[in-house]
Scaffold this active site. Structure first.
Site, PDB file in Angstrom:
ATOM      1  N   GLU A 224       0.865  -1.172   0.000  1.00 28.93           N
ATOM      2  CA  GLU A 224       0.000   0.000   0.000  1.00 28.93           C
ATOM      3  C   GLU A 224       0.905   1.226   0.000  1.00 28.93           C
ATOM      4  O   GLU A 224       1.423   1.626   1.039  1.00 28.93           O
ATOM      5  CB  GLU A 224      -0.919  -0.021   1.231  1.00 28.93           C
ATOM      6  CG  GLU A 224      -1.853  -1.218   1.286  1.00 28.93           C
ATOM      7  CD  GLU A 224      -2.873  -1.227   0.159  1.00 28.93           C
ATOM      8  OE1 GLU A 224      -3.107  -0.153  -0.447  1.00 28.93           O
ATOM      9  OE2 GLU A 224      -3.433  -2.291  -0.135  1.00 28.93           O
ATOM     10  N   CYS A 258      -1.894   9.504   2.548  1.00 28.40           N
ATOM     11  CA  CYS A 258      -1.465   8.874   1.296  1.00 28.40           C
ATOM     12  C   CYS A 258      -2.425   9.131   0.151  1.00 28.40           C
ATOM     13  O   CYS A 258      -2.029   9.095  -1.012  1.00 28.40           O
ATOM     14  CB  CYS A 258      -1.263   7.374   1.500  1.00 28.40           C
ATOM     15  SG  CYS A 258      -2.733   6.501   2.076  1.00 28.40           S
TER      16      CYS A 258
END
Length: 480
Positions: A224, A258
């Site tokens: 991720e 993110c």
């Protein structure tokens, strides 16, 4: 109960971690896959402990950041964990059921099914920006799938990592969940262990090293990562609402998210209006900065200097910078708060347009046509998220069909990651694999395909000695 923790100064760390891995794997092989009731009990006690200690969690995170908004910690770290636990508890029984599938006409009346089995021992390496959520949500998925877990939290948020070690150590025995504390060398040793699955959240650069280390053991990985998530403002977008949404998504956690919008592409005819609206939206969100409890600091000196250097390069190149500082406050570097800044039409070769920003800085660039905006996005590595603002279905579908991103939200930022029924993950440079909800359960499960033959079947027709029956069967199968 002995805390399931390895301290960074234990020597050698890799040997100790390997001992715990062996302990967990042995316990897994001895006990087998845990029943539904055990998995639910694990998740339930974790959920209850999070509820009871939410203030302590927020305090630990704020201490690591210098200042982190308590409300942002609740929204960004606590609520997603509780939502993940609630969703898993509600759906886990159905996730675990074998899934019946058709074996195909040629194999009937045989049957086929998929069995979901725990993989064994999962390794999780979690980041600093949401240090509780991004450790515990993958942990919930791994426990839901019936696995043992070893967690390596970030060394950049040491108080939260210490809290995690004690928190999890009181809830679970070492043979079920363990926490390893330490810096980059510890992380490298951790990634080199022969886990049954390795789950990493963090930067693309470190993700490459994680994948290389895992390859030595043929360990499957979920990565991720991040990337430059774009916003495309459509020609028919409701600009005031879009500006408020983009400002919120950019400045949550001071941009250290993110999936934060990394830059925005705006129709040239509406560009100046959008700049003014974003500035107004930021002022409403943060009417002051220095003493504002809602405005978060940059996590450490290195990241503070990195973000300020992006602004410094832009200034040296003559880029117009709109600073949104309603009270014209001086923000001491020691407090690591950065004035929200809009960079107006920066050239593409600037570092701020090449690297993920991870700070309260938003480049804004005008475009002449939607095709031009799509081409710009597609000229960069595939992002973790993409955001489109507009009402025309044709334009919306054009953007979604012609761009590739890990996920997307329309007329909003960030919210696709909150939907437990949607997979969350990247593609290309922004990662591989996905989790959240059932997708997390499947990430940490082995899907075993099983065929069950019927007593009455035609398999013998395709075994030697071949003759007329085999020829008839082959002709039928080849011309279906």
């Amino acid at each position: 109960m002995k805390l399931a923790t390895i301290e960074a100064d234990d020597s050698p760390v890799q040997s100790r971690a390997a001992e715990i891995l062996l302990l967990q794997r042995t316990a897994f092989m001895r006990a087998g896959a845990p029943a539904l009731e055990e998995r639910q009990a694990d998740i339930r006690q974790l959920r209850d402990a999070v509820r009871q200690q939410s203030q302590e969690i927020a305090a630990a995170i704020s201490s690591d950041f210098g200042h982190r908004s308590v409300h942002e910690s609740m929204v960004g770290d606590i609520l997603p964990v509780l939502a993940s636990a609630r969703h898993a508890l509600h759906h886990l029984a159905s996730w675990m059921k074998p899934k019946r599938v058709s074996p195909g006409l040629e194999l009937m009346p045989g049957r086929a099914r998929i069995l979901y089995q725990p993989i064994g021992v999962a390794g999780i390496i979690s980041p600093w920006n949401y240090p509780f959520q991004l450790a515990i949500v993958p942990l919930i998925a791994a426990l839901a799938a019936g696995n043992r877990v070893m967690l390596k939290p970030s060394e950049l948020t040491p108080r939260t990592s210490d809290f995690l070690a004690g928190f999890l150590g009181k809830l679970f025995p070492v043979e079920k969940v363990s926490t390893i504390l330490g810096g980059p060398d510890t992380g490298a040793a951790f990634a080199a262990l022969p886990f049954d699955h390795l789950f990493y959240t963090g930067s693309t650069a470190v993700g490459r090293r994680i994948m290389r280390a895992a390859a030595e053991n043929l360990t499957p990985v979920t990565l991720e990562l991040g990337g430059k998530s774009p916003c495309i403002i459509g020609t028919d977008a409701a600009l005031p609402a879009a500006a408020q949404s983009v400002a919120f998504g950019k400045l949550l956690n001071a941009g250290q998210t993110c999936v934060a919008p990394d830059y925005a592409l705006v129709p040239r005819a509406r560009f100046d209006e959008f700049v003014d609206l974003v500035r107004e939206a930021i002022t409403k969100l943060y009417p002051s900065l220095r003493a504002n409890p809602d405005y978060t600091s940059i996590v450490n000196d290195r990241h503070y200097e990195r973000v300020t250097s992006l602004l410094g390069e832009a200034r040296r190149r003559g880029v117009r910078i709109v600073e949104v500082n309603p009270l014209n406050e001086t923000l001491p570097p020691a407090e690591r708060k950065i004035v929200p800044s809009l960079l107006i039409d920066p050239p593409d070769d600037l570092t701020v347009m090449q690297d993920e920003i991870f700070g309260p800085v938003l480049p804004l660039r005008p475009y002449n046509s939607l095709d031009e905006a799509i081409e710009f996005v597609n000229g960069k590595p595939r992002p973790l998220a993409l955001y489109y603002y507009g009402s025309a279905k044709a334009d919306r579908d054009k953007v979604l069909d012609r761009t590739v991103s890990g996920g997307a939200s329309v007329n909003e930022t960030l919210m696709h990651i909150v939907v437990e029924n949607l997979p969350f993950g990247g593609i290309g440079a922004s990662g591989m694999g996905a989790y959240h909800g059932e997708y997390g359960f499947q990430t940490f499960s082995h899907r075993k395909g099983v065929f069950l033959q019927s007593r009455i079947n035609g398999a013998g027709m395709l075994r030697p000695p071949f003759g007329r029956a085999a020829n008839t069967m082959l002709k039928f199968l080849m011309n279906r």
